[in-house]
Design a protein around this motif. Sequence first.
Motif, PDB file in Angstrom:
ATOM      1  N   THR A 282      33.251   4.324   6.661  1.00 23.79           N
ATOM      2  CA  THR A 282      32.754   4.373   5.276  1.00 23.79           C
ATOM      3  C   THR A 282      32.149   5.758   5.044  1.00 23.79           C
ATOM      4  O   THR A 282      31.897   6.495   5.999  1.00 23.79           O
ATOM      5  N   TYR A 283      31.906   6.077   3.780  1.00 24.29           N
ATOM      6  CA  TYR A 283      31.371   7.406   3.479  1.00 24.29           C
ATOM      7  C   TYR A 283      29.895   7.531   3.844  1.00 24.29           C
ATOM      8  O   TYR A 283      29.299   8.586   3.650  1.00 24.29           O
ATOM      9  N   ILE A 284      29.310   6.441   4.366  1.00 25.64           N
ATOM     10  CA  ILE A 284      27.951   6.550   4.915  1.00 25.64           C
ATOM     11  C   ILE A 284      28.019   6.743   6.427  1.00 25.64           C
ATOM     12  O   ILE A 284      27.317   7.579   6.994  1.00 25.64           O
ATOM     13  N   VAL A 285      28.914   5.982   7.077  1.00 26.82           N
ATOM     14  CA  VAL A 285      29.049   6.094   8.532  1.00 26.82           C
ATOM     15  C   VAL A 285      29.455   7.523   8.922  1.00 26.82           C
ATOM     16  O   VAL A 285      28.953   8.068   9.916  1.00 26.82           O
ATOM     17  N   GLY A 286      30.341   8.138   8.133  1.00 22.46           N
ATOM     18  CA  GLY A 286      30.819   9.485   8.440  1.00 22.46           C
ATOM     19  C   GLY A 286      29.685  10.495   8.591  1.00 22.46           C
ATOM     20  O   GLY A 286      29.485  11.041   9.676  1.00 22.46           O
ATOM     21  N   PRO A 287      28.917  10.747   7.525  1.00 21.49           N
ATOM     22  CA  PRO A 287      27.846  11.751   7.640  1.00 21.49           C
ATOM     23  C   PRO A 287      26.730  11.346   8.606  1.00 21.49           C
ATOM     24  O   PRO A 287      26.155  12.218   9.255  1.00 21.49           O
ATOM     25  N   VAL A 288      26.435  10.037   8.713  1.00 18.51           N
ATOM     26  CA  VAL A 288      25.392   9.610   9.654  1.00 18.51           C
ATOM     27  C   VAL A 288      25.824   9.948  11.085  1.00 18.51           C
ATOM     28  O   VAL A 288      25.060  10.528  11.870  1.00 18.51           O
ATOM     29  N   THR A 289      27.077   9.628  11.409  1.00 16.25           N
ATOM     30  CA  THR A 289      27.604   9.922  12.739  1.00 16.25           C
ATOM     31  C   THR A 289      27.670  11.431  12.965  1.00 16.25           C
ATOM     32  O   THR A 289      27.230  11.945  13.997  1.00 16.25           O
ATOM     33  N   GLY A 290      28.233  12.130  11.967  1.00 15.43           N
ATOM     34  CA  GLY A 290      28.384  13.573  12.090  1.00 15.43           C
ATOM     35  C   GLY A 290      27.047  14.278  12.289  1.00 15.43           C
ATOM     36  O   GLY A 290      26.920  15.171  13.122  1.00 15.43           O
ATOM     37  N   THR A 291      26.047  13.854  11.531  1.00 15.38           N
ATOM     38  CA  THR A 291      24.718  14.457  11.660  1.00 15.38           C
ATOM     39  C   THR A 291      24.142  14.208  13.054  1.00 15.38           C
ATOM     40  O   THR A 291      23.569  15.112  13.675  1.00 15.38           O
ATOM     41  N   ALA A 292      24.323  12.978  13.563  1.00 14.43           N
ATOM     42  CA  ALA A 292      23.806  12.645  14.891  1.00 14.43           C
ATOM     43  C   ALA A 292      24.467  13.504  15.965  1.00 14.43           C
ATOM     44  O   ALA A 292      23.855  13.830  16.981  1.00 14.43           O
ATOM     45  N   LEU A 293      25.727  13.881  15.729  1.00 12.82           N
ATOM     46  CA  LEU A 293      26.468  14.654  16.734  1.00 12.82           C
ATOM     47  C   LEU A 293      26.363  16.159  16.491  1.00 12.82           C
ATOM     48  O   LEU A 293      26.918  16.946  17.248  1.00 12.82           O
ATOM     49  N   GLY A 294      25.695  16.554  15.404  1.00 11.88           N
ATOM     50  CA  GLY A 294      25.545  17.972  15.098  1.00 11.88           C
ATOM     51  C   GLY A 294      26.800  18.617  14.531  1.00 11.88           C
ATOM     52  O   GLY A 294      27.073  19.793  14.779  1.00 11.88           O
ATOM     53  N   ALA A 295      27.570  17.867  13.750  1.00 17.35           N
ATOM     54  CA  ALA A 295      28.783  18.411  13.148  1.00 17.35           C
ATOM     55  C   ALA A 295      28.430  19.386  12.023  1.00 17.35           C
ATOM     56  O   ALA A 295      27.354  19.291  11.429  1.00 17.35           O
ATOM     57  N   SER A 296      29.346  20.329  11.720  1.00 17.15           N
ATOM     58  CA  SER A 296      29.099  21.317  10.666  1.00 17.15           C
ATOM     59  C   SER A 296      29.168  20.650   9.290  1.00 17.15           C
ATOM     60  O   SER A 296      29.705  19.556   9.144  1.00 17.15           O
ATOM     61  N   SER A 297      28.632  21.348   8.276  1.00 19.71           N
ATOM     62  CA  SER A 297      28.520  20.718   6.965  1.00 19.71           C
ATOM     63  C   SER A 297      29.886  20.513   6.316  1.00 19.71           C
ATOM     64  O   SER A 297      30.072  19.557   5.563  1.00 19.71           O
TER      65      SER A 297
END
Lengths: 128, 258
Positions: B148-163
Amino acid sequence: MIIYGVAILSLSMLTGVFLGDLLGVILDVEANVGGVGIAMLMLLFLSSRTESKFKLGPMTADGITFWSAMYIPIVIAMAAKSDVYAALKGGPVALLAGTLAVAGGFALVPVLSRFCRRPAIPPQGEQS
Amino acid sequence: MIGDLILNMTKANGLIVAFVLIGAITWFSYWLSRTLTKGRLHGSAIAIAFGLILAGVSGAYTGGNAGLADIAVFAGIGVMGGNMFRDFAIIATAYGASLEDLKSAGFVGAISILIGVVVSFVLGAIVAVAFGYTDPVAITTIGAGAVTYIVGPVTGTALGASSDLLALSVAAGLVKAILVMLGTPALARYIGLDNPQSAMVYGGLMGTNSGVAAGLAATDPKLVPYGVMTATFYTGLGCLLGPSVLFLTVKALAAALG
């Protein structure tokens, strides 16, 4: 009284959302876990009391059914405020990833539905 | 002068303007449904499609991310269609739902949430790999966006993904939500989505709250509480699995395959 129905609905929502947030904190997840589901169960529980002392009067029920009927208009407003532009701007990776996820979900609905235990008396007859 | 008066009046009464606008869109959509499609295409499906088109056009025009609500006169759409009223109305639909039906699909419904998260993630991750992404963080973030469009950024932020990866994962999740809104009424007949049990399975497999909410509204509003009951746990499960089990699996696979 209509406000009783609205108040019961509101209380259910606040309780559910709080418990969902709490569950999120306990699981260390940055999201509400099941808040709306918990609220729905609470509303079902509160409104299905058939003992005369707790039975909802017709006006009280109207306070809930009004919001239930406002559901589709609210969803239309939700569609009108969604970020369609960002979805389209995401390019082929976003389009393909989203599309495949939806296609996979749709394909699995009939597969998993077969494992459901249907109630003994099919409810179709009394519905719609 | 009259123009300013009207502008100020609409800005001060945003939610009321939204009621009128949504009422007008609904009326027009049901009229189209009756006259052009003889009721075959549901009025609410047309209205939701209209909402999406208006949102896309205003997004391109304003550059904002709240669709029509970014235009000052229509800001009330943001309140009416916001999470608070959406959840309030969804919960109200549970009034009159059957506990028996909920229980009868309880176990399969719960399993379908897990399957839904994993299948969406895997398909999203495969697309990422196919487009040349090799970094496990990038693959996981895009896969999580397909959840979902919430799981994506939450996961990405936790892993330190770029913006820009975060934006990409949000876009994937938005595509999913929009396709579920539009696809559900069209495909419902073919996937047997006409009873509470299959609605619970559907909610668990799709999981995107706004998609499921709008998709079922345009199909059969009676099914809404059942679909939402499972969908409401989906994003939470996705946020739980994304940065942990799913990321570690991707990392292990990436290491094993070189």
